[in-house]
Design an enzyme around this catalytic site. Structure first.
Site, PDB file in Angstrom:
ATOM      1  N   HIS A   1       0.832  -1.206   0.000  1.00 13.39           N
ATOM      2  CA  HIS A   1       0.000   0.000   0.000  1.00 13.39           C
ATOM      3  C   HIS A   1       0.866   1.256   0.000  1.00 13.39           C
ATOM      4  O   HIS A   1       1.744   1.411   0.853  1.00 13.39           O
ATOM      5  CB  HIS A   1      -0.887  -0.031   1.254  1.00 13.39           C
ATOM      6  CG  HIS A   1      -1.844   1.103   1.351  1.00 13.39           C
ATOM      7  ND1 HIS A   1      -1.931   1.910   2.449  1.00 13.39           N
ATOM      8  CD2 HIS A   1      -2.778   1.553   0.474  1.00 13.39           C
ATOM      9  CE1 HIS A   1      -2.872   2.806   2.260  1.00 13.39           C
ATOM     10  NE2 HIS A   1      -3.404   2.614   1.066  1.00 13.39           N
ATOM     11  N   ARG A   2       0.633   2.131  -0.949  1.00 18.83           N
ATOM     12  CA  ARG A   2       1.430   3.363  -1.142  1.00 18.83           C
ATOM     13  C   ARG A   2       2.917   3.014  -1.251  1.00 18.83           C
ATOM     14  O   ARG A   2       3.774   3.710  -0.698  1.00 18.83           O
ATOM     15  CB  ARG A   2       1.198   4.362  -0.003  1.00 18.83           C
ATOM     16  CG  ARG A   2      -0.271   4.694   0.218  1.00 18.83           C
ATOM     17  CD  ARG A   2      -0.480   5.744   1.286  1.00 18.83           C
ATOM     18  NE  ARG A   2      -1.874   5.816   1.682  1.00 18.83           N
ATOM     19  CZ  ARG A   2      -2.354   6.561   2.658  1.00 18.83           C
ATOM     20  NH1 ARG A   2      -1.535   7.351   3.340  1.00 18.83           N
ATOM     21  NH2 ARG A   2      -3.641   6.546   2.961  1.00 18.83           N
TER      22      ARG A   2
ATOM     23  N   GLU B   1       0.484  -0.424  -4.779  1.00 20.96           N
ATOM     24  CA  GLU B   1      -0.549   0.592  -5.038  1.00 20.96           C
ATOM     25  C   GLU B   1       0.057   1.956  -4.773  1.00 20.96           C
ATOM     26  O   GLU B   1       0.826   2.123  -3.814  1.00 20.96           O
ATOM     27  CB  GLU B   1      -1.741   0.345  -4.101  1.00 20.96           C
ATOM     28  CG  GLU B   1      -2.912   1.285  -4.302  1.00 20.96           C
ATOM     29  CD  GLU B   1      -2.975   2.459  -3.328  1.00 20.96           C
ATOM     30  OE1 GLU B   1      -3.953   3.208  -3.393  1.00 20.96           O
ATOM     31  OE2 GLU B   1      -2.022   2.652  -2.511  1.00 20.96           O
TER      32      GLU B   1
ATOM     33  N   ASP C   1      -0.874   6.483  -5.237  1.00 21.63           N
ATOM     34  CA  ASP C   1      -1.898   7.506  -5.468  1.00 21.63           C
ATOM     35  C   ASP C   1      -1.311   8.571  -6.388  1.00 21.63           C
ATOM     36  O   ASP C   1      -0.137   8.934  -6.223  1.00 21.63           O
ATOM     37  CB  ASP C   1      -2.296   8.150  -4.139  1.00 21.63           C
ATOM     38  CG  ASP C   1      -2.642   7.110  -3.096  1.00 21.63           C
ATOM     39  OD1 ASP C   1      -3.739   6.549  -3.183  1.00 21.63           O
ATOM     40  OD2 ASP C   1      -1.789   6.844  -2.213  1.00 21.63           O
TER      41      ASP C   1
ATOM     42  N   HIS D   1      -0.419  11.139  -1.942  1.00 19.48           N
ATOM     43  CA  HIS D   1      -1.755  10.802  -1.457  1.00 19.48           C
ATOM     44  C   HIS D   1      -2.596  12.015  -1.070  1.00 19.48           C
ATOM     45  O   HIS D   1      -3.723  12.184  -1.539  1.00 19.48           O
ATOM     46  CB  HIS D   1      -1.641   9.860  -0.256  1.00 19.48           C
ATOM     47  CG  HIS D   1      -2.944   9.477   0.337  1.00 19.48           C
ATOM     48  ND1 HIS D   1      -3.582  10.232   1.296  1.00 19.48           N
ATOM     49  CD2 HIS D   1      -3.760   8.419   0.099  1.00 19.48           C
ATOM     50  CE1 HIS D   1      -4.725   9.658   1.627  1.00 19.48           C
ATOM     51  NE2 HIS D   1      -4.857   8.555   0.917  1.00 19.48           N
TER      52      HIS D   1
ATOM     53  N   GLU E   1      -3.997   4.542  -8.252  1.00 20.29           N
ATOM     54  CA  GLU E   1      -5.240   5.116  -7.741  1.00 20.29           C
ATOM     55  C   GLU E   1      -5.284   6.591  -8.087  1.00 20.29           C
ATOM     56  O   GLU E   1      -4.424   7.362  -7.649  1.00 20.29           O
ATOM     57  CB  GLU E   1      -5.366   4.937  -6.225  1.00 20.29           C
ATOM     58  CG  GLU E   1      -6.696   5.509  -5.761  1.00 20.29           C
ATOM     59  CD  GLU E   1      -6.853   5.667  -4.261  1.00 20.29           C
ATOM     60  OE1 GLU E   1      -6.122   5.027  -3.486  1.00 20.29           O
ATOM     61  OE2 GLU E   1      -7.744   6.458  -3.883  1.00 20.29           O
TER      62      GLU E   1
ATOM     63  N   LYS F   1      -6.503  10.016  -7.450  1.00 20.07           N
ATOM     64  CA  LYS F   1      -7.077  10.718  -6.301  1.00 20.07           C
ATOM     65  C   LYS F   1      -7.764  11.990  -6.784  1.00 20.07           C
ATOM     66  O   LYS F   1      -7.113  12.856  -7.386  1.00 20.07           O
ATOM     67  CB  LYS F   1      -5.965  11.125  -5.331  1.00 20.07           C
ATOM     68  CG  LYS F   1      -5.639  10.074  -4.312  1.00 20.07           C
ATOM     69  CD  LYS F   1      -6.616  10.073  -3.142  1.00 20.07           C
ATOM     70  CE  LYS F   1      -6.299   8.974  -2.156  1.00 20.07           C
ATOM     71  NZ  LYS F   1      -7.301   7.927  -2.031  1.00 20.07           N
TER      72      LYS F   1
ATOM     73  N   ASP G   1       0.190  -2.092   4.465  1.00 16.95           N
ATOM     74  CA  ASP G   1       1.364  -1.240   4.670  1.00 16.95           C
ATOM     75  C   ASP G   1       2.606  -2.067   4.963  1.00 16.95           C
ATOM     76  O   ASP G   1       3.719  -1.599   4.769  1.00 16.95           O
ATOM     77  CB  ASP G   1       1.113  -0.285   5.854  1.00 16.95           C
ATOM     78  CG  ASP G   1       0.004   0.702   5.570  1.00 16.95           C
ATOM     79  OD1 ASP G   1      -0.078   1.189   4.426  1.00 16.95           O
ATOM     80  OD2 ASP G   1      -0.793   0.977   6.488  1.00 16.95           O
TER      81      ASP G   1
HETATM   82  O1  G3P Z   1      -6.440   1.926  -3.050  1.00 21.09           O
HETATM   83  C1  G3P Z   1      -6.667   1.464  -1.759  1.00 21.09           C
HETATM   84  C2  G3P Z   1      -6.422   2.545  -0.738  1.00 21.09           C
HETATM   85  O2  G3P Z   1      -5.209   3.174  -1.036  1.00 21.09           O
HETATM   86  C3  G3P Z   1      -7.522   3.570  -0.686  1.00 21.09           C
HETATM   87  O3  G3P Z   1      -7.390   4.476   0.350  1.00 21.09           O
HETATM   88  O4  G3P Z   1      -6.794   6.668   1.288  1.00 21.09           O
HETATM   89  O5  G3P Z   1      -5.129   4.831   1.349  1.00 21.09           O
HETATM   90  O6  G3P Z   1      -5.685   5.950  -0.800  1.00 21.09           O
HETATM   91  P1  G3P Z   1      -6.198   5.520   0.548  1.00 21.09           P
HETATM   92 MG    MG Z   2      -4.604   4.781  -2.248  1.00 21.70          MG
END
Ligand code: G3P
Ligand code: MG
Length: 239
Positions: free
Chosen positions: A6-7, A33, A35, A48, A108, A110, A230
């Site tokens: 994640h990120r 993933e 943003d 993000h 993703e 945003k 994470d």
């Molecule tokens: O894409 C999954 C997750 O990243 C969505 O929430 O706020 O962490 O971008 P956020």
């Molecule tokens: Mg995200």
């Protein structure tokens, strides 16, 4: 079940940076993933929040800053001294490195209040078209259905996932209308019956953001295809 960083790998390296991508590579991850948003001068920036305040030594809204200002920021020092000087990456920088590592990327898009979704989608599709990344190496997602509709027109060959906090009543109709292959749901708000329904309808089910090892295994048992975490080291595959 696929474990997606994640990120990047947000627990181990500053989020949404190339240092995070290197950490993902060191862990042998197949997917990360990130943003993305637009700078004022239309660069697609991997970040993000709507401001640079939390994750850099700068101040201000991403969409009000130009790339020459953004590229000078330190996006690593806030996370740890060993990451000081780590820059904010552009999407093109990130994808080039991911391709070199053989890591697939969930991009993703945003959309913060006041952002221009159509403009972001145009620029993102220009970047991925120019880099000609393998189609199966990318997955778009967004909480903004309009964004996914734009991407369907602009880059139809790249798969899409609809991001939701809760499963909406019309989730099936939305996935069909946007021609998505996947639903990305907050795992806190998902029930086993909903997971069953999404899988039975033939869609991939992806859950964010899962950091508890026991919960990872519960979701795996529900048939979840991929989780965003994470800290991928928390996951231990069952034999
Ligand atoms: O894409 C999954 C997750 O990243 C969505 O929430 O706020 O962490 O971008 P956020
Ligand atoms: Mg995200």
């Amino acid at each position: 079940m696929i474990i997606c960083g994640h990120r990047g790998v947000a627990a181990l390296a500053p989020e949404n940076t190339l240092a995070g991508l290197r950490a993902a590579h060191a862990l042998g991850l197949e997917w990360v993933e990130i943003d993305v948003q637009l700078s004022r001068d239309d660069e697609v920036v991997v970040i993000h929040d709507d401001t640079v305040n939390r994750c850099s030594n700068g101040r201000g809204k991403v969409r009000q800053l130009e790339w020459p200002e953004l590229v000078r920021l330190d996006a690593g020092g806030w996370f740890g001294a060993e990451f000081a000087g780590e820059p904010l990456p552009r999407l093109a920088d990130y994808l080039e490195q991911a391709q070199a590592f053989g890591i697939r990327v969930n991009i993703e898009l945003k959309i913060h209040p006041g952002d221009d979704a159509a403009r972001l989608c145009r620029r993102v599709s220009e970047v991925v078209t120019r880099l000609s990344s393998p189609q199966d190496a990318l997955l778009f997602s967004s909480f903004d259905p309009a964004c996914l509709a734009h991407l369907r027109q602009l880059a139809p060959s790249i798969a899409r996932g609809l991001l939701v906090e809760h499963l909406p009543a019309d989730w099936h109709a939305q996935l069909l209308r946007l021609d998505c292959i996947a639903l990305h749901c907050n795992h806190h708000n998902l029930t086993p019956a909903q997971a069953n329904a999404v899988k039975a309808a033939g869609f991939l089910l992806h859950c964010y953001t899962v950091n508890d090892p026991a919960r990872m295994h519960t979701l795996e048992a529900w048939g979840v295809d991929m989780i965003f975490t994470d800290d991928p080291k928390e996951y231990r595959p069952t034999a």
